[in-house]
Write a protein that holds these residues in place. Structure first.
Motif, PDB file in Angstrom:
ATOM      1  N   THR A 175       0.835  -1.202   0.000  1.00  0.00           N
ATOM      2  CA  THR A 175       0.000   0.000   0.000  1.00  0.00           C
ATOM      3  C   THR A 175       0.869   1.252   0.000  1.00  0.00           C
ATOM      4  OG1 THR A 175      -1.944   1.014   1.041  1.00  0.00           O
ATOM      5  CG2 THR A 175      -0.244   0.175   2.530  1.00  0.00           C
ATOM      6  N   ASN A 176       0.208   2.398  -0.262  1.00  0.00           N
ATOM      7  CA  ASN A 176       0.946   3.664  -0.339  1.00  0.00           C
ATOM      8  C   ASN A 176       0.734   4.533   0.889  1.00  0.00           C
ATOM      9  OD1 ASN A 176       1.155   2.610  -2.896  1.00  0.00           O
ATOM     10  ND2 ASN A 176      -0.244   4.079  -3.821  1.00  0.00           N
ATOM     11  N   THR A 221       4.994   4.784  -3.148  1.00  0.00           N
ATOM     12  CA  THR A 221       4.404   6.087  -3.446  1.00  0.00           C
ATOM     13  C   THR A 221       3.302   5.865  -4.484  1.00  0.00           C
ATOM     14  OG1 THR A 221       5.726   6.692  -5.381  1.00  0.00           O
ATOM     15  CG2 THR A 221       6.755   7.023  -3.224  1.00  0.00           C
ATOM     16  N   HIS A 222       2.477   6.881  -4.689  1.00  0.00           N
ATOM     17  CA  HIS A 222       1.417   6.712  -5.689  1.00  0.00           C
ATOM     18  C   HIS A 222       2.018   6.461  -7.076  1.00  0.00           C
ATOM     19  CE1 HIS A 222      -1.707   7.305  -2.891  1.00  0.00           C
ATOM     20  NE2 HIS A 222      -1.791   8.624  -2.905  1.00  0.00           N
ATOM     21  N   GLY A 223       3.048   7.215  -7.406  1.00  0.00           N
ATOM     22  CA  GLY A 223       3.702   6.992  -8.695  1.00  0.00           C
ATOM     23  C   GLY A 223       4.474   5.677  -8.705  1.00  0.00           C
ATOM     24  N   GLY A 224       5.052   5.345  -7.564  1.00  0.00           N
ATOM     25  CA  GLY A 224       5.814   4.107  -7.449  1.00  0.00           C
ATOM     26  C   GLY A 224       4.938   2.871  -7.589  1.00  0.00           C
ATOM     27  N   GLY A 257       1.956   7.497   5.131  1.00  0.00           N
ATOM     28  CA  GLY A 257       2.678   6.923   4.000  1.00  0.00           C
ATOM     29  C   GLY A 257       2.930   8.028   2.999  1.00  0.00           C
ATOM     30  N   SER A 258       3.743   7.721   2.022  1.00  0.00           N
ATOM     31  CA  SER A 258       4.108   8.772   1.075  1.00  0.00           C
ATOM     32  C   SER A 258       2.915   9.251   0.275  1.00  0.00           C
ATOM     33  CB  SER A 258       5.194   8.281   0.117  1.00  0.00           C
ATOM     34  OG  SER A 258       5.486   9.297  -0.811  1.00  0.00           O
ATOM     35  N   GLY A 259       2.063   8.318  -0.187  1.00  0.00           N
ATOM     36  CA  GLY A 259       1.093   8.760  -1.187  1.00  0.00           C
ATOM     37  C   GLY A 259       1.867   9.439  -2.295  1.00  0.00           C
ATOM     38  N   GLY A 260       1.461  10.646  -2.660  1.00  0.00           N
ATOM     39  CA  GLY A 260       2.170  11.368  -3.716  1.00  0.00           C
ATOM     40  C   GLY A 260       3.283  12.273  -3.212  1.00  0.00           C
ATOM     41  N   HIS A 261       3.595  12.198  -1.910  1.00  0.00           N
ATOM     42  CA  HIS A 261       4.576  13.115  -1.305  1.00  0.00           C
ATOM     43  C   HIS A 261       5.909  13.086  -2.035  1.00  0.00           C
ATOM     44  CE1 HIS A 261       7.019  14.981   1.898  1.00  0.00           C
ATOM     45  NE2 HIS A 261       5.887  15.334   2.504  1.00  0.00           N
ATOM     46  N   SER A 262       6.529  11.917  -2.107  1.00  0.00           N
ATOM     47  CA  SER A 262       7.854  11.816  -2.742  1.00  0.00           C
ATOM     48  C   SER A 262       7.792  12.108  -4.231  1.00  0.00           C
ATOM     49  CB  SER A 262       8.414  10.398  -2.586  1.00  0.00           C
ATOM     50  OG  SER A 262       8.349   9.974  -1.266  1.00  0.00           O
TER      51      SER A 262
END
Lengths: 513, 513
Positions: B124-125, B148-151, B396-401
């Motif tokens: 999960t992100n 991450t979301h992109g990851g 969590g990162s989500g889109g942060h990174s």
């Protein structure tokens, strides 16, 4: 070897490999993974805008033997194929394969590229004009692969047609590669046939004459797949999109055929709320739409969707509320372009969504009725739309086989005579669309129902339609025009006709006269 | 082993394989092909509508050890994860992996599925609530993979996260599997995080409470990828989409930070025509948007696009003409849902388009400025948004990174103290976003610029912003609250924090208190 509909085809073709014979419209199941191109990457700040095609060719770099792909939404107004291949020739490239969704008379310079060895292979769904004639006469050593529109999407997705570089003729593009066809001075509407190319090509180049502000929306081809953006003076002439007639025929015989075809649709029981419909842009096809439209108005019927290459006639039906939606893989005129840009119920889809038989379900599968043409049809209902009576290539399946396979009711409309030759034969010169997917032939002298469709025959008989056996129609035509002499062709295979599932349904032999 | 930012990470993890250490935000290039799932097919006339989830489980069939995926657009109002896993439990399935783009408190029943062995792996992100707490305390033998979301889009496209069955929570679906999120009683807006799942999963199931007429348009998830459609009573509660505050903070300290952050954006020189912007849904983030908006109005500035999780505040800016476009991967409130349905300049995109580092260019690459939060930040500007000060996973990162890596200007806004603890440390407990991608920290006591950005520091100094070294801000906080005691954690790794490129940036250890 001989395939399931009795056509003699080669077992192996150089540059193509082992030939899988056509085994029936739904007999061949896929057993491969999807094509897996190399994963790409792009750092923030990296630019995609190139100063010209030569720079792009060098940056990729394009090498001898590569496959370059193109889509045909500009039809006979396309400027990109010639521009790109002139660049290839200038840079001294050899042995390229051109994978173009269709080829038109405007692409005549390709013949010179054949002669010079710049282009030595061709993969397309339709071709007419000088290129088709040159191929028929043996201009290429390797047979051309003729596919269907859905079959091309399949071949790309399944890895049989591997594209090194896809060139997208982009009526609008932003600097980061988002592309659509609805804006700009050369708007052509849907870019549906380019979707598989952009998705699976190793490199993707957007060629545009209209650089738009970032982010361009709506997005037909996304930045995530586009590697280079090139601005050129002109990518094409939208007037060339309108190929052939887009007005309803005034020919009384064709009008009679169209009227009868519409009555066949009505008698089938499909013409009710939720009706879905595909028809072509020819005068006779449009005439069928015209009569169907009158029936829908009279019956207060609202159809679900119109599909395919889209004309202004179907747009008018959408705007009148006769269809809820238009699903558009290609615009046939500028009314279609205008509507796609303006009407949220007019939706652009890719070639895979339209007709790829090897995904979880393309939209032709949901089609009630399609009206199709034919150059020839035989007594087993196999249709030829590839070669003329002289054996010359003058077309191709396009979406013909796809829609025929998907639709609940496939109606072929044709004059009993074409030129002075009967269109019904014992065996068509080139089988394009298998008879098992063709339900009805409508001619000016009667309607023939495929014997597989006893249910339909009963309905049409009950509606008082002038039913005849297809053999009887053949004899009627022959009584007028005589039995045509079989055309004499060479032994060499100049084109393979692939069915939508990737099997080979027929081979086209060289014209030697 | 130790990675490029000095974090101790395991070299190998069971069920994950060899760990590739984080080597720098742009140091790791892809060298694999895209994932190639098996090619599918569907005959005309084959139906996709199933009578219930159990039927779908049996038809696929779902087996022990499979990976089931979910998207999180319903956030804390999601009903599909629990419904599907209850079915799995009922059918006696074991050892499943749940690949959910985010996990919220509503997913508490997952803890029971851990205990029962129904679910033994999680990918999960972002996670918060009982599941995150259970994981932190060691409920799973295998470490959770936090992406991450992109990851996540990358991992799916590159084949590292192989999905057997993707379940799409579908606010609207037609019988043939076309799905969108804008219509129906539980409309949630964008379905962007589900795009990669639908594209690469072996099987795709649309779970809907609103069966729409065919063909449903616009299409977010296409029929070409969807294998089953299941109607259930309710897929979620749209009220749960609105997680946390979506109103501008009234806290004077946060308002001061936001005001300063907006001045940083202005001083950077990026706030001009064409400006692009991402900010979160928290009260402080919205306050930055508020001040930026005032500057745009005052300066007559038209931005190009607002990006990310979308709030009504950004929608208002679009409607005022302050942005040309909204690019929407997820709606944070019902205003975002309304706008996406109605405004052609509000565009839905998938997770890959949003932030996958391994394609030809995601949209975060084109971002001028992002405003982000932090649980902790260290003197090397590494940010923690995964664990709280007690070591418990709470995010969590989500889109942060992703956004930090893409944006020209990444601003972290944070109160100097969180609870009664300083947020700046020598070393964050869990590194989520590498310091090299963070440009500025804005606190109520001053602004610290990453030493890598000397250019930016000069501009901010020239604008009279209250610049301080990050070490100085740390000492200020410690002077108020003291130096925090390091938290004592166990040795066991309960989660791996993957950077967007698939390398491992940190590991989370078990909470043992």
């Amino acid at each position: 070897m001989i395939n399931a509909i009795g056509r003699e085809i080669p077992a192996h073709v150089e540059g193509y490999g082992k030939v899988t014979p056509f085994a029936g419209a739904f007999a061949t199941e896929p057993d491969m993974p999807r094509r897996a191109p190399a994963v790409k990457w792009a750092r923030p700040g990296a630019a995609k805008l190139a100063t010209g095609l030569e720079e792009v060719f060098r940056a990729i770099p394009v090498r001898d033997g590569m496959t370059l792909s193109f889509h045909h939404h500009f039809r006979n107004g396309d400027g990109v194929v010639n521009l790109v291949l002139a660049t290839a020739a200038k840079l001294g490239l050899k042995d390229l394969k051109v994978a173009a969704s269709s080829i038109f008379p405007v692409h005549a310079p390709l013949v010179e590229h054949f002669k010079a060895g710049v282009v030595t292979a061709l993969d397309t769904n339709y071709m007419s004009g000088p290129v088709a004639e040159a191929v028929s006469r043996g201009a290429l050593a390797k047979p051309v692969i003729l596919r269907t529109h859905g079959g091309r999407a399949r071949a790309i997705e399944c890895g049989q047609l591997k594209i090194d570089v896809a060139f997208i003729a982009a009526p609008s593009a932003d600097e980061y590669g988002n592309v659509n066809g609805i804006a700009g001075p050369t708007a052509c509407g849907s870019l549906g046939y380019a979707y598989p190319d952009a998705e699976y090509a190793d490199k993707v180049v957007a060629v545009t004459d209209n650089l738009a502000a970032y982010p361009l929306t709506p997005v037909s081809i996304p930045q995530t797949r586009v590697d280079y953006v090139v601005k050129v003076d002109k990518i094409g002439d939208p007037k060339g999109i309108v190929s052939g007639t887009t007005r309803i025929t005034k020919d009384p015989v064709q009008l009679k055929i169209a009227d009868t075809a519409a009555k066949v649709v009505q008698a089938s029981g499909l013409l009710k709320n939720g009706f879905s419909f595909q028809t072509g842009a020819g005068g006779a096809s449009l005439a069928v739409a015209h009569f169907v439209r009158q029936m829908m108005v009279a019956g207060g019927i609202t159809g679900s969707f119109a599909l395919g290459g889209i004309t202004g006639y179907l747009v008018a039906m959408l705007e009148e509320g006769l269809f809820e939606k238009i699903i558009d893989v290609q615009g046939f005129d500028l009314e279609a372009v205008r509507s796609l840009a303006a009407n949220p119920n007019h939706v652009e889809v890719g070639a895979g969504f339209y007709a790829n038989p090897f995904n979880s379900g393309c939209v032709v599968n949901m089609l009630d009725c399609v009206i199709l043409g034919a150059t020839e049809i035989d007594t087993a209902f196999n249709v030829n739309v590839v070669t003329g009576s002289d054996g010359m290539i003058m077309g191709g399946s396009g979406g013909h086989s796809d829609a025929a396979a998907g639709a609940k009711l496939t109606v072929v409309v044709a004059n009993l005579l074409r030129g002075r030759l009967p269109i019904i034969m014992d065996k068509v010169l080139t089988a394009t669309t298998p008879g098992e997917t063709v339900d009805v032939l409508v001619t000016e002298r009667g309607v023939a129902v495929n014997p597989r469709r006893g249910d339909l025959k009963e309905k049409l008989a009950a509606a008082g339609l002038p039913l005849k056996e297809i053999g009887e129609l053949k004899r009627l035509a022959e009584a007028i025009a005589g039995v045509p002499q079989p055309v004499k062709l060479g032994d060499r295979t100049v084109a393979l006709v692939e069915y939508r599932d990737g099997t080979v349904i027929d081979a086209v032999r060289q014209v030697v006269r």
